[in-house]
Design a protein around this motif. Structure first.
Motif, short mmCIF file in Angstrom:
data_model
loop_
_atom_site.label_atom_id
_atom_site.label_comp_id
_atom_site.label_asym_id
_atom_site.label_seq_id
_atom_site.Cartn_x
_atom_site.Cartn_y
_atom_site.Cartn_z
N LEU A 182 -4.83 5.92 5.95
CA LEU A 182 -6.27 5.70 6.00
C LEU A 182 -6.62 4.44 6.80
N LEU A 183 -5.80 3.40 6.64
CA LEU A 183 -6.04 2.18 7.40
C LEU A 183 -5.87 2.43 8.89
N PRO A 220 0.82 -1.21 0.00
CA PRO A 220 0.00 0.00 0.00
C PRO A 220 0.85 1.26 0.00
N THR A 221 0.26 2.34 -0.48
CA THR A 221 0.93 3.63 -0.45
C THR A 221 0.91 4.18 0.98
N ASP A 222 1.68 5.21 1.22
CA ASP A 222 1.67 5.84 2.55
C ASP A 222 0.29 6.39 2.89
#
Length: 90
Positions: free
Chosen positions: A11-12, A4-6
């Motif tokens: 968001l997670l 995943p991107t930063d």
């Protein structure tokens, strides 16, 4: 394995904070956003499946566990929850 991107990780983390605070509305909203942005990332699918299982919303449990087993077929707990959800639906 999806990386995943930063922004997606952030968001997670926010969604996880909402979930820990028992704010399902906002956590589900963010997890669904992540599923749309990164459909091949397993964690948002897992989190959504867990929330819906807790709420006994079986169609959603089946939906997100199906997605999870496609991403990681070796994850036995997703197969188990998929079976539980399918049985509950009838």
């Amino acid at each position: 394995m999806y990386l995943p991107t930063d922004r997606q990780r952030s968001l997670l983390e926010q969604a996880d904070c909402y979930q820990q605070a028992h704010d399902d509305y906002h956590s589900v909203k963010l997890y669904r956003l992540l599923v749309k942005q990164a459909p091949e990332w397993l964690l948002p699918h897992q989190r959504l499946a867990t929330i819906y299982k807790k709420r006994r919303e079986w169609k959603a449990v089946v939906h997100y566990n199906k997605k999870a087993v496609v991403i990681d077929p070796a994850a036995q707990h997703h197969w188990w929850d998929l079976g539980i959800g399918t049985y509950a639906i009838g």
